[in-house]
Design a protein around this motif. Structure first.
Motif, PDB file in Angstrom:
ATOM      1  N   UNK A 113     -17.963  -1.099   3.372  1.00 56.99           N
ATOM      2  CA  UNK A 113     -18.103  -2.466   3.807  1.00 56.99           C
ATOM      3  C   UNK A 113     -17.082  -3.425   3.035  1.00 56.99           C
ATOM      4  N   UNK A 114     -17.148  -3.077   1.534  1.00 60.77           N
ATOM      5  CA  UNK A 114     -15.892  -3.490   0.713  1.00 60.77           C
ATOM      6  C   UNK A 114     -14.477  -3.261   1.386  1.00 60.77           C
ATOM      7  N   UNK A 115     -14.247  -2.109   1.669  1.00 60.90           N
ATOM      8  CA  UNK A 115     -12.941  -1.658   2.216  1.00 60.90           C
ATOM      9  C   UNK A 115     -12.456  -2.225   3.638  1.00 60.90           C
ATOM     10  N   UNK A 116     -13.765  -3.071   4.041  1.00 61.62           N
ATOM     11  CA  UNK A 116     -13.490  -3.769   5.738  1.00 61.62           C
ATOM     12  C   UNK A 116     -12.750  -5.107   5.443  1.00 61.62           C
ATOM     13  N   UNK A 117     -12.604  -5.201   4.271  1.00 64.47           N
ATOM     14  CA  UNK A 117     -11.782  -6.686   4.028  1.00 64.47           C
ATOM     15  C   UNK A 117     -10.389  -6.620   3.875  1.00 64.47           C
ATOM     16  N   UNK A 118      -9.446  -7.277   4.507  1.00 62.79           N
ATOM     17  CA  UNK A 118      -8.265  -7.009   4.486  1.00 62.79           C
ATOM     18  C   UNK A 118      -7.578  -7.521   2.957  1.00 62.79           C
ATOM     19  N   UNK A 119      -8.372  -8.508   2.566  1.00 66.78           N
ATOM     20  CA  UNK A 119      -7.892  -8.930   1.407  1.00 66.78           C
ATOM     21  C   UNK A 119      -7.908  -7.919   0.248  1.00 66.78           C
TER      22      UNK A 119
ATOM     23  N   UNK B 185      -7.515   6.341  -5.187  1.00 65.74           N
ATOM     24  CA  UNK B 185      -6.147   6.487  -4.665  1.00 65.74           C
ATOM     25  C   UNK B 185      -6.124   7.396  -3.290  1.00 65.74           C
ATOM     26  N   UNK B 186      -6.989   8.348  -3.747  1.00 62.83           N
ATOM     27  CA  UNK B 186      -6.914   9.412  -2.542  1.00 62.83           C
ATOM     28  C   UNK B 186      -7.684   8.852  -1.277  1.00 62.83           C
ATOM     29  N   UNK B 187      -8.852   7.953  -1.506  1.00 65.78           N
ATOM     30  CA  UNK B 187      -9.425   7.588  -0.529  1.00 65.78           C
ATOM     31  C   UNK B 187      -8.431   6.445   0.494  1.00 65.78           C
ATOM     32  N   UNK B 188      -7.614   5.765  -0.240  1.00 61.89           N
ATOM     33  CA  UNK B 188      -6.794   4.839   0.280  1.00 61.89           C
ATOM     34  C   UNK B 188      -5.685   5.724   1.158  1.00 61.89           C
TER      35      UNK B 188
END
Length: 93
Positions: A12-18, A79-82
């Motif tokens: 959910x945190x990664x779902x934010x463009x900001x 970093x790997x997740x991104x």
């Protein structure tokens, strides 16, 4: 069950463009809230709120230097997740 809930919070945190822009900027170099605000053209209050959540989820960490906190990615796993997410995006039609 607890792992699934924790992972859902992270997703959910990664779902934010900001928040994704914050993580991407921190991937390049550790930065203060002021530096992030200038880079991303986002207000300090907004950034602080997002950074608080990212710290809570152990996606970023902060180290104090006098009055400033320098934020960075928590570890290489972030970093790997991104990288994996960007790699997946590049394979979509």
């Amino acid at each position: 069950m607890a792992n699934a809930e924790r992972l859902a919070e992270i997703m959910q945190a990664l779902a934010s463009p900001v928040r994704l822009r914050i993580l991407s900027a921190l991937r390049i170099q550790p930065s203060t809230v002021t530096e992030l605000g200038e880079m991303l053209q986002v207000g300090q209050t907004t950034l602080s709120n997002h950074l608080r959540l990212l710290r809570h989820l152990s996606l970023v960490s902060g180290s104090r230097d006098g009055r400033h906190i320098h934020y960075s990615l928590f570890d290489d796993h972030v970093t790997e997740l991104l990288d994996e997410a960007i790699g997946h995006l590049e394979h979509l039609p």
